[in-house]
Each structure stands twice: as structure tokens, then as C-alpha cells.
Design a protein around this motif. Structure first.
Motif, PDB file in Angstrom:
ATOM      1  N   VAL A  21       0.824  -1.211   0.000  1.00 17.24           N
ATOM      2  CA  VAL A  21       0.000   0.000   0.000  1.00 17.24           C
ATOM      3  C   VAL A  21       0.855   1.257   0.000  1.00 17.24           C
ATOM      4  N   PHE A  22       1.891   1.275   0.809  1.00 19.94           N
ATOM      5  CA  PHE A  22       2.685   2.480   1.051  1.00 19.94           C
ATOM      6  C   PHE A  22       4.055   2.338   0.387  1.00 19.94           C
ATOM      7  N   PRO A  23       4.260   2.946  -0.789  1.00 20.85           N
ATOM      8  CA  PRO A  23       5.533   2.798  -1.508  1.00 20.85           C
ATOM      9  C   PRO A  23       6.705   3.378  -0.715  1.00 20.85           C
ATOM     10  N   SER A  24       7.836   2.708  -0.789  1.00 18.87           N
ATOM     11  CA  SER A  24       9.017   3.142  -0.025  1.00 18.87           C
ATOM     12  C   SER A  24       9.519   4.505  -0.477  1.00 18.87           C
ATOM     13  N   ASP A  25       9.396   4.812  -1.788  1.00 16.39           N
ATOM     14  CA  ASP A  25       9.882   6.106  -2.253  1.00 16.39           C
ATOM     15  C   ASP A  25       9.016   7.256  -1.739  1.00 16.39           C
ATOM     16  N   VAL A  26       7.733   6.994  -1.529  1.00 14.71           N
ATOM     17  CA  VAL A  26       6.856   8.013  -0.956  1.00 14.71           C
ATOM     18  C   VAL A  26       7.228   8.253   0.505  1.00 14.71           C
ATOM     19  N   ALA A  27       7.495   7.180   1.238  1.00 13.89           N
ATOM     20  CA  ALA A  27       7.912   7.327   2.637  1.00 13.89           C
ATOM     21  C   ALA A  27       9.193   8.149   2.732  1.00 13.89           C
ATOM     22  N   THR A  28      10.145   7.867   1.857  1.00 15.61           N
ATOM     23  CA  THR A  28      11.414   8.603   1.867  1.00 15.61           C
ATOM     24  C   THR A  28      11.201  10.073   1.529  1.00 15.61           C
ATOM     25  N   ARG A  29      10.384  10.351   0.538  1.00  9.29           N
ATOM     26  CA  ARG A  29      10.109  11.746   0.173  1.00  9.29           C
ATOM     27  C   ARG A  29       9.442  12.492   1.324  1.00  9.29           C
ATOM     28  N   MET A  30       8.515  11.837   2.013  1.00  8.06           N
ATOM     29  CA  MET A  30       7.837  12.472   3.136  1.00  8.06           C
ATOM     30  C   MET A  30       8.826  12.925   4.196  1.00  8.06           C
ATOM     31  N   VAL A  31       9.783  12.054   4.512  1.00  5.28           N
ATOM     32  CA  VAL A  31      10.714  12.325   5.606  1.00  5.28           C
ATOM     33  C   VAL A  31      11.826  13.285   5.190  1.00  5.28           C
ATOM     34  N   LYS A  32      12.363  13.071   3.986  1.00  4.71           N
ATOM     35  CA  LYS A  32      13.534  13.850   3.578  1.00  4.71           C
ATOM     36  C   LYS A  32      13.204  15.197   2.954  1.00  4.71           C
ATOM     37  N   ARG A  33      12.004  15.314   2.366  1.00  2.00           N
ATOM     38  CA  ARG A  33      11.713  16.525   1.604  1.00  2.00           C
ATOM     39  C   ARG A  33      10.476  17.289   2.055  1.00  2.00           C
ATOM     40  N   THR A  34       9.664  16.699   2.943  1.00  2.30           N
ATOM     41  CA  THR A  34       8.374  17.337   3.239  1.00  2.30           C
ATOM     42  C   THR A  34       8.164  17.590   4.719  1.00  2.30           C
ATOM     43  N   LEU A  35       8.263  16.573   5.538  1.00  2.45           N
ATOM     44  CA  LEU A  35       8.038  16.710   6.977  1.00  2.45           C
ATOM     45  C   LEU A  35       9.341  17.115   7.655  1.00  2.45           C
ATOM     46  N   CYS A  36       9.428  18.349   8.061  1.00  2.00           N
ATOM     47  CA  CYS A  36      10.659  18.885   8.640  1.00  2.00           C
ATOM     48  C   CYS A  36      11.059  18.126   9.912  1.00  2.00           C
ATOM     49  N   GLY A  37      12.284  17.575   9.935  1.00  2.00           N
ATOM     50  CA  GLY A  37      12.805  16.933  11.135  1.00  2.00           C
ATOM     51  C   GLY A  37      12.138  15.623  11.508  1.00  2.00           C
ATOM     52  N   SER A  38      11.449  14.982  10.563  1.00  2.00           N
ATOM     53  CA  SER A  38      10.756  13.733  10.872  1.00  2.00           C
ATOM     54  C   SER A  38      11.691  12.532  10.758  1.00  2.00           C
ATOM     55  N   GLN A  39      11.194  11.394  11.208  1.00  2.00           N
ATOM     56  CA  GLN A  39      11.955  10.146  11.190  1.00  2.00           C
ATOM     57  C   GLN A  39      11.177   9.087  10.427  1.00  2.00           C
ATOM     58  N   LEU A  40      11.913   8.132   9.845  1.00  2.00           N
ATOM     59  CA  LEU A  40      11.293   7.000   9.157  1.00  2.00           C
ATOM     60  C   LEU A  40      11.721   5.713   9.834  1.00  2.00           C
ATOM     61  N   GLN A  41      10.738   4.886  10.132  1.00  2.00           N
ATOM     62  CA  GLN A  41      11.015   3.578  10.729  1.00  2.00           C
ATOM     63  C   GLN A  41      10.343   2.508   9.879  1.00  2.00           C
ATOM     64  N   THR A  42      11.146   1.562   9.382  1.00  2.00           N
ATOM     65  CA  THR A  42      10.608   0.436   8.630  1.00  2.00           C
ATOM     66  C   THR A  42      10.532  -0.772   9.546  1.00  2.00           C
ATOM     67  N   VAL A  43       9.344  -1.337   9.675  1.00  2.00           N
ATOM     68  CA  VAL A  43       9.121  -2.480  10.568  1.00  2.00           C
ATOM     69  C   VAL A  43       9.212  -3.768   9.757  1.00  2.00           C
ATOM     70  N   GLY A  44      10.123  -4.621  10.144  1.00  2.00           N
ATOM     71  CA  GLY A  44      10.350  -5.867   9.431  1.00  2.00           C
ATOM     72  C   GLY A  44       9.201  -6.851   9.578  1.00  2.00           C
ATOM     73  N   GLU A  45       9.074  -7.731   8.597  1.00  2.00           N
ATOM     74  CA  GLU A  45       8.063  -8.796   8.596  1.00  2.00           C
ATOM     75  C   GLU A  45       6.661  -8.242   8.807  1.00  2.00           C
ATOM     76  N   ALA A  46       6.403  -7.083   8.217  1.00  2.00           N
ATOM     77  CA  ALA A  46       5.085  -6.462   8.357  1.00  2.00           C
ATOM     78  C   ALA A  46       4.631  -5.924   7.016  1.00  2.00           C
ATOM     79  N   GLY A  47       3.337  -6.084   6.747  1.00  2.00           N
ATOM     80  CA  GLY A  47       2.724  -5.483   5.576  1.00  2.00           C
ATOM     81  C   GLY A  47       2.016  -4.208   5.968  1.00  2.00           C
TER      82      GLY A  47
END
Length: 295
Positions: free
Chosen positions: A236-262
């Protein structure tokens, strides 16, 4: 736990049901996704309830909340419902944690009420979503039988379609999602109109993605600390969108990828998910000041 019903539309007699896991500490409001209910948060709520005042909302048309007689399941209505719940509890500031469609509501509210939202957690959702993953969510909702012979029968049905989810949590979800009918069967609580009247059902795919055109600008307005959580194998949630959100849009945010999860991160890998959220919340100054460290 405590439950509370909050009127959000007196004209059409629509009320929202909430569940409180705790009544002390800094407020933390949880918003589930499409077709789900407050029970999806049980693991996380148990983890953080000793430090935070945890309140989860059954969105309009879901769980124990009322169905809308006019099937108003649009973005504006859901954001208004959240605003009424926050006001009813008299929360001056709060943490918002939203999954999927609930995250869309949390984003819009946070952008419109910067003085209220102390921190934001966005779970497996962004302004652009994978078409195949969203279509599967909608297909699963529409193809789910409206009644089952027993809660266990529903658990088995869910387990076949949510293979990554922890079986114990599926049991909790199934029991909460059903009501015993006068015919002796167990009926699902959710409104079937969600499939055709929700914001998701109105989206049009472009190049394999569904886009919420208002959400990139909304994210850019948010200045509070934010955590974006993605299931490692989410369709559902593309990895490139998650990266763009954190690096280019949400100031000072963090990204956490949870393993073995959909997509259903909090049920697929509840231990890692809850730890990730708790560790993030422990860094938020207003929360530390109000309730001590979150562990």
C-alpha cells in the motif's frame, strides 16, 4: 478500559465511540484505518498506557460508532469528527497516531491545528499509495461475508487473508468486530456503504498509484515532531513516498521500517511496531515533562 459515546452530528443522530485505556498522562489519540476499529491498537495501547492517556476512536461507520444515514464518509467529515472528539475530551494538546485512512485524518487535523498536535505518528500511509495494495484492501472489505457462525469462524477467515498478522490479535479484532444477531449469527459492525461512499472509493489511479492531492501541501505545513512508519513488505505504502515524506516534506521527521510487516503493521509485527513508537514518543519534550519517559 472505559468507553464513551460522543455526539458528532445531532441533526442525524450520529455518535462516535471511543475507548480509553488510561486516564492519566499526556493525551494520545489513536485513529484506525479503513474497515478496522479500535481493537487494532491493543498491543500499542498496552505498551504506552502507563505513561500516556490513551484514547482510540472508532471512526464513523466503523466498530461501535454509528453508521451515517447519508453515508458521509469523506475527508471533511472525518476531520470534523476528530475535532469534536478532541474538544469533548478538552485536550489542549495531544499526540496523534493514525494508520492508513486514519492517518489521512490525522495529517489534515495536524495541519489545521498546529497548536494542538504535539507529535504525529503516520503508519503505512502517504499522499501516494500503491494501486494494487489499495485495491486489495477494498476488495477484501467488499468480499467479506456479512455474518459468521461464530467469532472463531471469522478468525479463520481473517487468518487466511492476513497471513502476517499475529493470531492472538486477530482473535481480539474478530470479537470486537462482530455483534450477536437476533438470528443467532455474528454480524459485522461496519457499514457496507464504506465500500462505495468513502474517500478511498472515489480515488482515480494514475500510473499505478492513488493520489491524495491535498496531502503533500498539508504535510508541508506540519512542524511538530513526526514519525513515519512503514511495513517492510507493504503493498500500500511505496518506499519512495515514505522517503520523500521524511527527507523533503516533513521537517525533522523520522522514518522507521518495521520488518516482517505489511500494511497492517501494528498487528503483523506488534512488538517491533510498539517499540518503535514508544522510543519515538520518549524523545518528545512535552511528553517527558508531563509523564516521564515512555518505555
Amino acid at each position: 478500559m472505559w468507553t464513551r459515546s460522543i455526539a458528532v452530528c445531532e441533526q442525524h443522530n450520529v455518535s462516535i465511540q471511543t475507548r480509553e485505556w488510561s486516564r492519566r498522562g499526556f493525551p494520545c489519540v489513536l485513529l484506525h484505518g479503513f474497515g478496522d476499529n479500535v481493537s487494532v491498537w491493543s498491543h500499542l495501547a498496552s505498551r504506552i498506557m502507563s505513561q500516556l492517556r490513551v484514547v482510540a476512536i472508532d471512526l464513523r461507520g466503523h466498530g461501535n460508532s454509528d453508521w451515517d444515514p447519508k453515508a458521509r464518509y469523506d475527508a471533511e467529515t472525518f476531520t470534523s469528527d476528530l475535532s469534536r472528539v478532541v474538544s469533548a475530551f478538552d485536550f489542549q494538546r495531544a499526540v496523534l497516531i493514525g494508520h492508513s485512512w486514519g492517518a489521512a485524518t490525522a495529517i489534515r487535523y495536524a495541519a489545521a491545528h498546529p497548536g494542538v498536535v504535539a507529535a504525529l505518528v503516520i503508519v503505512d500511509f502517504g499522499p501516494e499509495l500503491g494501486q494494487a495494495g489499495v485495491d486489495e484492501v477494498l476488495k477484501s472489505f467488499t468480499e467479506t461475508p456479512r455474518s459468521f457462525g461464530s467469532p472463531d469462524q471469522y478468525v479463520q477467515w481473517l487468518a487466511a487473508r492476513r497471513p502476517l498478522a499475529e493470531f492472538r490479535l486477530l482473535g481480539q479484532f474478530a470479537r470486537y468486530s462482530l455483534r450477536h444477531s437476533t438470528h443467532g449469527e455474528y454480524e459485522l459492525r461496519g457499514d457496507t456503504a464504506l465500500a462505495s461512499k468513502s474517500e478511498l472509493s472515489r480515488l482515480t489511479a494514475e500510473n499505478g498509484r492513488y493520489r491524495f492531492h491535498d496531502l503533500w501541501p498539508a504535510l508541508a505545513q506540519i512542524k511538530c515532531p513526526a514519525l513515519v512508519v512503514r511495513g517492510a513488505v507493504s503493498s500500500v505504502f511505496p518506499s519512495d513516498v515514505a522517503t520523500r515524506m521524511v527527507k523533503r516534506t516533513l521537517c525533522g521527521s523520522q522514518l522507521q521500517t518495521v520488518g516482517e510487516a505489511g500494511h497492517l503493521v501494528m498487528m503483523d509485527n506488534p512488538a517491533e511496531f510498539s517499540s518503535s513508537v514508544a522510543e519515538f514518543l520518549a524523545t518528545i519534550a512535552p511528553l517527558r515533562a508531563a509523564s516521564g519517559s515512555v518505555c
